[in-house]
Design an enzyme around this catalytic site. Sequence first.
Site, mmCIF file in Angstrom:
data_model
loop_
_atom_site.group_PDB
_atom_site.id
_atom_site.type_symbol
_atom_site.label_atom_id
_atom_site.label_comp_id
_atom_site.label_asym_id
_atom_site.label_seq_id
_atom_site.Cartn_x
_atom_site.Cartn_y
_atom_site.Cartn_z
ATOM 1 N N ASP A 1 1.099 9.399 15.768
ATOM 2 C CA ASP A 1 -0.196 9.723 15.184
ATOM 3 C C ASP A 1 0.026 10.375 13.825
ATOM 4 O O ASP A 1 1.146 10.431 13.319
ATOM 5 C CB ASP A 1 -1.000 10.635 16.126
ATOM 6 N N LYS B 1 -1.021 1.917 18.869
ATOM 7 C CA LYS B 1 -0.882 3.342 19.179
ATOM 8 C C LYS B 1 -1.619 3.689 20.471
ATOM 9 O O LYS B 1 -1.066 4.381 21.349
ATOM 10 C CB LYS B 1 -1.416 4.193 18.032
#
Length: 212
Positions: free
Chosen positions: A139, A121
């Site tokens: 997220d 990420k």
Amino acid sequence: MTKKEKAEIISEYLDNLYPTQEIPLKFRNPFTFLIAVLLSAQCTDKRVNEVTPALFDLADNPKDMAKLPVEKIQEIIRPCGLSKNKANNISKLSKTLLEKFGGEVPQNMKDLESLAGVGHKTASVIMMQAFGVPTFPVDTHIHRLATRWHLTSGKSVEQTEKDLKKLFPESSWNKLHLQIIFYGREHCKAHTCKTKETQCELCKMLKAVPIK
């Protein structure tokens, strides 16, 4: 309503609501952005932005950061939480950038993910916002909303990322990442949309099933 139809509604609505998207984290260059993203784990963007100026005034490049004692880094970033691990990772990745990448932040996922404290990420966010490469970092807000809107099975963030990339054109990934995060923070929060009466506008438009 198909997922593709939902995707079109979402894109149009968020484009009208957030025609421009300002990156929440403050930074000076790709290196300082990398550090800011690392610090944002389990910490608010506001708190990170309060902490980073003091750190970047001392070291806004890998060479200067590598010279700082880990204890000094930890002292400065303590308000961000997890300061010991984050300080160690910041020191390690700074040294790795000097040793393996000529002091430059690499512009590919594999090399970014090889740095201490940098997962998929974080690497995706760096590629997207520092270098403009289309990615779709997922997220907690994006994962939650994509599940709520039935765009994905929601079994994992990895699956959510794959599903969203199939639904939305690549040219929209970077802006949608921020748009959905903003919408999740401001309108479609975790505790809202539990009944038809409290649903946000997008949940109503998408006929999302209220969470029991």
